[in-house]
Design a protein around this motif. Structure first.
Motif, mmCIF file in Angstrom:
data_model
loop_
_atom_site.group_PDB
_atom_site.id
_atom_site.type_symbol
_atom_site.label_atom_id
_atom_site.label_comp_id
_atom_site.label_asym_id
_atom_site.label_seq_id
_atom_site.Cartn_x
_atom_site.Cartn_y
_atom_site.Cartn_z
ATOM 1 N N HIS A 157 0.817 -1.222 0.000
ATOM 2 C CA HIS A 157 0.000 0.000 0.000
ATOM 3 C C HIS A 157 0.850 1.273 0.000
ATOM 4 O O HIS A 157 0.517 2.238 0.683
ATOM 5 C CB HIS A 157 -0.973 0.001 1.180
ATOM 6 N N LEU A 158 1.921 1.275 -0.777
ATOM 7 C CA LEU A 158 2.796 2.445 -0.866
ATOM 8 C C LEU A 158 2.097 3.555 -1.648
ATOM 9 O O LEU A 158 1.573 3.323 -2.736
ATOM 10 C CB LEU A 158 4.105 2.062 -1.562
ATOM 11 N N ARG A 159 2.091 4.753 -1.073
ATOM 12 C CA ARG A 159 1.479 5.898 -1.729
ATOM 13 C C ARG A 159 2.374 7.131 -1.580
ATOM 14 O O ARG A 159 2.925 7.369 -0.513
ATOM 15 C CB ARG A 159 0.111 6.233 -1.114
ATOM 16 N N PHE A 160 2.489 7.886 -2.664
ATOM 17 C CA PHE A 160 3.203 9.149 -2.674
ATOM 18 C C PHE A 160 2.129 10.232 -2.613
ATOM 19 O O PHE A 160 1.477 10.520 -3.613
ATOM 20 C CB PHE A 160 4.061 9.262 -3.937
ATOM 21 N N THR A 161 1.926 10.799 -1.443
ATOM 22 C CA THR A 161 0.755 11.637 -1.196
ATOM 23 C C THR A 161 1.010 13.140 -1.278
ATOM 24 O O THR A 161 0.059 13.916 -1.227
ATOM 25 C CB THR A 161 0.155 11.306 0.184
ATOM 26 N N GLY A 162 2.264 13.540 -1.383
ATOM 27 C CA GLY A 162 2.575 14.954 -1.485
ATOM 28 C C GLY A 162 3.992 15.160 -1.970
ATOM 29 O O GLY A 162 4.829 14.262 -1.871
ATOM 30 N N PRO A 163 4.285 16.346 -2.502
ATOM 31 C CA PRO A 163 5.621 16.604 -3.025
ATOM 32 C C PRO A 163 6.627 16.924 -1.919
ATOM 33 O O PRO A 163 6.272 17.468 -0.876
ATOM 34 C CB PRO A 163 5.406 17.839 -3.901
ATOM 35 N N THR B 76 6.364 20.682 7.465
ATOM 36 C CA THR B 76 5.044 21.316 7.530
ATOM 37 C C THR B 76 4.017 20.435 8.245
ATOM 38 O O THR B 76 2.907 20.869 8.511
ATOM 39 C CB THR B 76 4.515 21.606 6.112
ATOM 40 N N GLY B 77 4.402 19.166 8.506
ATOM 41 C CA GLY B 77 3.472 18.200 9.090
ATOM 42 C C GLY B 77 2.773 17.361 8.041
ATOM 43 O O GLY B 77 2.053 16.412 8.377
ATOM 44 N N GLU B 78 2.985 17.678 6.770
ATOM 45 C CA GLU B 78 2.353 16.933 5.681
ATOM 46 C C GLU B 78 3.018 15.569 5.505
ATOM 47 O O GLU B 78 4.251 15.471 5.433
ATOM 48 C CB GLU B 78 2.464 17.722 4.376
ATOM 49 N N ILE B 79 2.201 14.521 5.410
ATOM 50 C CA ILE B 79 2.708 13.188 5.088
ATOM 51 C C ILE B 79 2.912 13.139 3.580
ATOM 52 O O ILE B 79 1.974 13.363 2.816
ATOM 53 C CB ILE B 79 1.736 12.083 5.538
ATOM 54 N N VAL B 80 4.148 12.865 3.152
ATOM 55 C CA VAL B 80 4.449 12.863 1.721
ATOM 56 C C VAL B 80 4.531 11.458 1.132
ATOM 57 O O VAL B 80 4.339 11.281 -0.066
ATOM 58 C CB VAL B 80 5.727 13.671 1.404
ATOM 59 N N ILE B 81 4.809 10.474 1.969
ATOM 60 C CA ILE B 81 4.822 9.075 1.530
ATOM 61 C C ILE B 81 4.330 8.230 2.695
ATOM 62 O O ILE B 81 4.693 8.465 3.858
ATOM 63 C CB ILE B 81 6.238 8.604 1.108
ATOM 64 N N THR B 82 3.525 7.232 2.381
ATOM 65 C CA THR B 82 3.053 6.302 3.406
ATOM 66 C C THR B 82 2.987 4.896 2.824
ATOM 67 O O THR B 82 2.783 4.725 1.616
ATOM 68 C CB THR B 82 1.682 6.742 3.971
ATOM 69 N N GLY B 83 3.173 3.925 3.665
ATOM 70 C CA GLY B 83 3.082 2.528 3.247
ATOM 71 C C GLY B 83 3.293 1.623 4.436
ATOM 72 O O GLY B 83 3.657 2.070 5.529
ATOM 73 N N ASN B 84 3.037 0.347 4.221
ATOM 74 C CA ASN B 84 3.236 -0.663 5.262
ATOM 75 C C ASN B 84 4.538 -1.405 4.967
ATOM 76 O O ASN B 84 4.576 -2.281 4.101
ATOM 77 C CB ASN B 84 2.053 -1.629 5.313
ATOM 78 N N LEU B 85 5.577 -1.027 5.679
ATOM 79 C CA LEU B 85 6.907 -1.604 5.513
ATOM 80 C C LEU B 85 6.980 -2.907 6.298
ATOM 81 O O LEU B 85 6.514 -2.967 7.441
ATOM 82 C CB LEU B 85 7.942 -0.616 6.041
ATOM 83 N N LYS B 86 7.544 -3.941 5.677
ATOM 84 C CA LYS B 86 7.662 -5.243 6.330
ATOM 85 C C LYS B 86 9.136 -5.644 6.402
ATOM 86 O O LYS B 86 9.853 -5.546 5.408
ATOM 87 C CB LYS B 86 6.873 -6.304 5.573
ATOM 88 N N LEU B 87 9.532 -6.077 7.590
ATOM 89 C CA LEU B 87 10.906 -6.511 7.818
ATOM 90 C C LEU B 87 10.915 -7.879 8.469
ATOM 91 O O LEU B 87 10.114 -8.148 9.371
ATOM 92 C CB LEU B 87 11.635 -5.520 8.726
ATOM 93 N N LEU B 88 11.831 -8.745 8.023
ATOM 94 C CA LEU B 88 12.036 -10.036 8.651
ATOM 95 C C LEU B 88 13.108 -9.869 9.715
ATOM 96 O O LEU B 88 14.232 -9.466 9.412
ATOM 97 C CB LEU B 88 12.468 -11.069 7.597
ATOM 98 N N LEU B 89 12.740 -10.119 10.969
ATOM 99 C CA LEU B 89 13.648 -9.941 12.101
ATOM 100 C C LEU B 89 13.980 -11.283 12.731
ATOM 101 O O LEU B 89 13.139 -12.196 12.759
ATOM 102 C CB LEU B 89 13.007 -9.054 13.172
ATOM 103 N N ASN B 90 15.183 -11.360 13.260
ATOM 104 C CA ASN B 90 15.619 -12.537 14.007
ATOM 105 C C ASN B 90 15.138 -12.436 15.452
ATOM 106 O O ASN B 90 15.010 -11.348 15.999
ATOM 107 C CB ASN B 90 17.148 -12.661 13.973
ATOM 108 N N ARG B 91 14.936 -13.586 16.073
ATOM 109 C CA ARG B 91 14.552 -13.605 17.500
ATOM 110 C C ARG B 91 15.743 -13.385 18.416
ATOM 111 O O ARG B 91 15.580 -13.030 19.562
ATOM 112 C CB ARG B 91 13.890 -14.939 17.841
ATOM 113 N N VAL B 92 16.934 -13.614 17.891
ATOM 114 C CA VAL B 92 18.164 -13.346 18.653
ATOM 115 C C VAL B 92 19.099 -12.553 17.744
ATOM 116 O O VAL B 92 18.968 -12.569 16.519
ATOM 117 C CB VAL B 92 18.858 -14.652 19.123
ATOM 118 N N ASN B 93 20.038 -11.848 18.348
ATOM 119 C CA ASN B 93 20.991 -11.064 17.584
ATOM 120 C C ASN B 93 22.114 -11.972 17.093
ATOM 121 O O ASN B 93 22.848 -12.539 17.888
ATOM 122 C CB ASN B 93 21.553 -9.934 18.452
ATOM 123 N N TYR B 94 22.243 -12.078 15.767
ATOM 124 C CA TYR B 94 23.258 -12.954 15.173
ATOM 125 C C TYR B 94 24.541 -12.207 14.834
ATOM 126 O O TYR B 94 25.398 -12.753 14.158
ATOM 127 C CB TYR B 94 22.693 -13.637 13.918
#
Length: 146
Positions: free
Chosen positions: A85-91, A127-145
């Motif tokens: 759902h990536l959107r470019f909502t303002g310049p 200005t407080g304007e949201i210029v880009i929005t989306g749902n970013l997904k990251l694969l994380l480890n349960r322990v620090n490798y």
């Protein structure tokens, strides 16, 4: 933000980055690296004739810069998983300062030692304007490798 293992996060956690001012050098360098020389980004005369009235930074440049505003701890981050759902909502103009507001919206177990964190990724300018929005997904480890 991503400095602790998967399992230590909760839905609803929010984090705000420091700011970063967009420069002429950023725009010109990104055009050269990406090959995106669209007139709206590099031609002052053309840009004046558009709805924006002046040049704007590439949306993909701003998105790329935003990932640098997040804290990614080696050994915690296993992989970038995608953006929905990536959107470019303002310049974003040269001289604007942007920051990221990240809110965890979902946690999904993947393997025994990993999980996917979904964040509402909002790039906001001074200005407080949201210029880009989306749902970013990251694969994380349960322990620090690291």
């Amino acid at each position: 933000m991503f400095y602790k293992p998967y399992g230590d996060y909760q839905v609803g956690e929010t984090w705000t980055s420091f700011g970063r001012t967009i420069t002429e050098t950023d725009v010109v360098s990104f055009a050269g690296l990406s090959g995106d020389f669209f007139s709206l980004h590099i031609d002052d005369e053309y840009a004046r004739t558009t709805q924006f009235g002046r040049r704007i930074a590439h949306g993909m440049l701003i998105l790329s810069i935003s990932t640098g505003l997040l804290h990614f701890e080696p050994g915690i981050i296993a992989a970038f998983y995608g953006i929905d759902h990536l959107r470019f909502t303002g310049p974003t103009f040269i001289g604007d300062t942007v920051h990221v507001k990240a809110t965890i919206t979902d946690l999904q177990d993947r393997r025994e030692n990993q999980g996917v964190v979904t964040i509402l990724h909002e790039i906001i300018k001074q200005t407080g304007e949201i210029v880009i929005t989306g749902n970013l997904k990251l694969l994380l480890n349960r322990v620090n490798y690291a």
